[in-house]
Scaffold this active site. Structure first.
Site, mmCIF file in Angstrom:
data_model
loop_
_atom_site.group_PDB
_atom_site.id
_atom_site.type_symbol
_atom_site.label_atom_id
_atom_site.label_comp_id
_atom_site.label_asym_id
_atom_site.label_seq_id
_atom_site.Cartn_x
_atom_site.Cartn_y
_atom_site.Cartn_z
ATOM 1 N N LYS A 13 0.726 -1.720 -0.369
ATOM 2 C CA LYS A 13 -0.515 0.026 -0.571
ATOM 3 C C LYS A 13 0.973 1.131 0.067
ATOM 4 O O LYS A 13 0.569 2.077 -0.575
ATOM 5 C CB LYS A 13 -0.936 0.525 1.194
ATOM 6 C CG LYS A 13 -2.007 -1.075 1.784
ATOM 7 C CD LYS A 13 -2.687 -1.114 2.413
ATOM 8 C CE LYS A 13 -2.146 -0.936 3.783
ATOM 9 N NZ LYS A 13 -1.473 -2.521 4.260
ATOM 10 N N ARG A 88 -9.546 0.555 8.044
ATOM 11 C CA ARG A 88 -9.713 -0.588 8.990
ATOM 12 C C ARG A 88 -10.459 -1.477 9.805
ATOM 13 O O ARG A 88 -10.244 -2.400 9.488
ATOM 14 C CB ARG A 88 -8.294 -0.901 9.854
ATOM 15 C CG ARG A 88 -7.053 -0.848 9.028
ATOM 16 C CD ARG A 88 -5.704 -0.525 10.162
ATOM 17 N NE ARG A 88 -4.353 -1.292 9.804
ATOM 18 C CZ ARG A 88 -3.357 -0.438 9.326
ATOM 19 N NH1 ARG A 88 -2.950 0.722 8.559
ATOM 20 N NH2 ARG A 88 -2.252 -1.488 8.967
ATOM 21 N N ARG A 127 12.094 -5.567 5.140
ATOM 22 C CA ARG A 127 11.951 -3.774 5.189
ATOM 23 C C ARG A 127 12.672 -3.095 6.100
ATOM 24 O O ARG A 127 12.466 -3.218 7.068
ATOM 25 C CB ARG A 127 9.925 -3.584 5.316
ATOM 26 C CG ARG A 127 9.916 -2.316 5.048
ATOM 27 C CD ARG A 127 8.000 -1.867 5.123
ATOM 28 N NE ARG A 127 7.324 -2.101 6.309
ATOM 29 C CZ ARG A 127 6.410 -2.036 6.083
ATOM 30 N NH1 ARG A 127 5.521 -1.506 5.085
ATOM 31 N NH2 ARG A 127 5.641 -2.013 7.250
ATOM 32 N N ARG A 160 11.287 -0.794 11.294
ATOM 33 C CA ARG A 160 10.194 -1.108 12.183
ATOM 34 C C ARG A 160 10.132 -1.838 13.484
ATOM 35 O O ARG A 160 10.520 -3.159 12.738
ATOM 36 C CB ARG A 160 8.558 -0.943 11.529
ATOM 37 C CG ARG A 160 8.555 0.505 10.666
ATOM 38 C CD ARG A 160 7.275 0.723 9.690
ATOM 39 N NE ARG A 160 6.222 0.350 10.582
ATOM 40 C CZ ARG A 160 5.352 -0.297 9.294
ATOM 41 N NH1 ARG A 160 4.927 0.691 8.379
ATOM 42 N NH2 ARG A 160 4.042 -1.051 10.478
ATOM 43 N N ARG A 171 -0.822 -9.088 13.274
ATOM 44 C CA ARG A 171 -1.235 -8.233 12.166
ATOM 45 C C ARG A 171 -2.063 -9.015 11.309
ATOM 46 O O ARG A 171 -3.319 -8.451 10.821
ATOM 47 C CB ARG A 171 -0.105 -7.007 12.190
ATOM 48 C CG ARG A 171 0.390 -5.955 13.220
ATOM 49 C CD ARG A 171 1.809 -5.296 12.342
ATOM 50 N NE ARG A 171 2.335 -4.754 11.227
ATOM 51 C CZ ARG A 171 3.333 -4.794 10.198
ATOM 52 N NH1 ARG A 171 4.370 -5.131 10.273
ATOM 53 N NH2 ARG A 171 2.678 -4.170 9.247
HETATM 54 P P1 AMP Z 1 0.087 0.511 9.264
HETATM 55 O O1 AMP Z 1 1.871 1.417 8.576
HETATM 56 O O2 AMP Z 1 -0.979 1.486 8.594
HETATM 57 O O3 AMP Z 1 1.013 -0.945 9.044
HETATM 58 O O4 AMP Z 1 -0.103 0.622 10.806
HETATM 59 C C1 AMP Z 1 0.497 0.177 11.699
HETATM 60 C C2 AMP Z 1 0.404 0.539 12.398
HETATM 61 O O5 AMP Z 1 -0.436 1.842 13.275
HETATM 62 C C3 AMP Z 1 -0.556 -0.690 12.660
HETATM 63 O O6 AMP Z 1 0.389 -1.766 12.964
HETATM 64 C C4 AMP Z 1 -1.847 0.232 14.208
HETATM 65 O O7 AMP Z 1 -0.813 -0.911 15.118
HETATM 66 C C5 AMP Z 1 -1.772 1.352 13.701
HETATM 67 N N1 AMP Z 1 -2.304 2.112 12.650
HETATM 68 C C6 AMP Z 1 -2.360 2.828 11.814
HETATM 69 N N2 AMP Z 1 -3.828 2.816 10.801
HETATM 70 C C7 AMP Z 1 -4.790 2.424 11.616
HETATM 71 C C8 AMP Z 1 -5.893 1.987 11.725
HETATM 72 N N3 AMP Z 1 -6.834 3.160 10.696
HETATM 73 N N4 AMP Z 1 -6.633 1.995 12.495
HETATM 74 C C9 AMP Z 1 -5.931 1.874 13.934
HETATM 75 N N5 AMP Z 1 -5.178 1.587 13.864
HETATM 76 C C10 AMP Z 1 -3.793 1.896 12.946
#
Ligand code: AMP
Length: 218
Positions: A13, A88, A127, A160, A171
């Site tokens: 994404k 999400r 990554r 990360r 996740r």
């Molecule tokens: P990402 O960078 O999109 O993989 O997000 C990293 C982490 O941020 C996720 O595993 C969640 O803990 C949190 N997070 C990001 N976006 C959301 C969302 N829309 N709703 C809830 N938690 C989020």
């Protein structure tokens, strides 16, 4: 053009939306990036989110919806926006509908990036992200020219905290339970298109442009 990019963690994404920012001239809104900034800045929200993110769980809908609402209201979103990592949950999708309706916007397209779980784990464990500009690299597929250094800004690359195998598996479970229902949700609204994401970014951008042309989205 207002787009949602759906897909499991590691589906690509962020990579696709970064490439599309340049192509389309519209901002990418990544709730993950916004939360990581809060964590880095040690804000009250960041302190709350840090542990939740490290476990691979979801931050509460209430917090995320507010974060998103404030971001989409900003002027640069008037020409369109791309959502990466939001919504999400069904609750977030419903809130997004309300926010866009209030602002006189509508979602034009929802892209679901499809990729195997095996490739996701390989991608995420390899990554590396730039601390300074957020640029994405991968040790096995798209490594930086100099090890540990960002090609774009010379910043330091890091792994990360949630890109370890145990958290990745969590996740993926959270994704299957809370986020996958959105595929049906948007399919029923006639907005969903699948895009194979097991190839490189150039192929993804090409496939994306084809979808936009075929669906006559402006
Ligand atoms: P990402 O960078 O999109 O993989 O997000 C990293 C982490 O941020 C996720 O595993 C969640 O803990 C949190 N997070 C990001 N976006 C959301 C969302 N829309 N709703 C809830 N938690 C989020």
């Amino acid at each position: 053009m207002n787009i949602i990019i759906l897909g499991a963690p590691g589906a690509g994404k962020g990579t696709l939306s970064d490439a599309l920012v340049k192509e389309l001239g519209i901002p990418k809104i990544s709730t993950g990036d916004m939360l990581r900034k809060e964590v880095k800045d040690c804000t009250p929200l960041g302190l709350k989110a840090k542990e939740i993110m490290a476990r691979g769980a979801l931050v509460s809908d209430q917090i995320i919806n507010e974060l998103l609402r404030n971001r989409v209201k900003q002027n640069d979103c008037k020409k369109g926006f791309m959502l990466d990592g939001f919504p999400r949950t069904i609750n977030q999708a419903e809130e997004l509908f309300k926010i866009t309706e209030e602002l006189g916007y509508k979602i034009d397209l929802v892209i679901d990036l499809v990729v195997s779980e095996e490739l996701i784990v390989k991608r995420l464990t390899n990554r590396r992200v730039c601390r300074k500009c957020g640029g994405n690299f991968n040790l096995f597929s798209s490594h930086s020219k100099k090890p540990g250094i960002c090609d774009f800004c010379g910043g330091e690359l890091y792994q990360r905290a949630d890109d370890n195998e145990a958290t990745i598996r969590n996740r993926l479970q959270v994704y299957a339970k809370d986020t996958q229902p959105l595929i049906n949700y948007y399919a029923k609204k006639g907005l969903l298109t699948e895009l194979a994401a097991d190839n490189g970014v150039l192929e993804m951008v090409k496939a994306f442009k084809k979808i936009v042309m075929e669906q006559k989205i402006k």
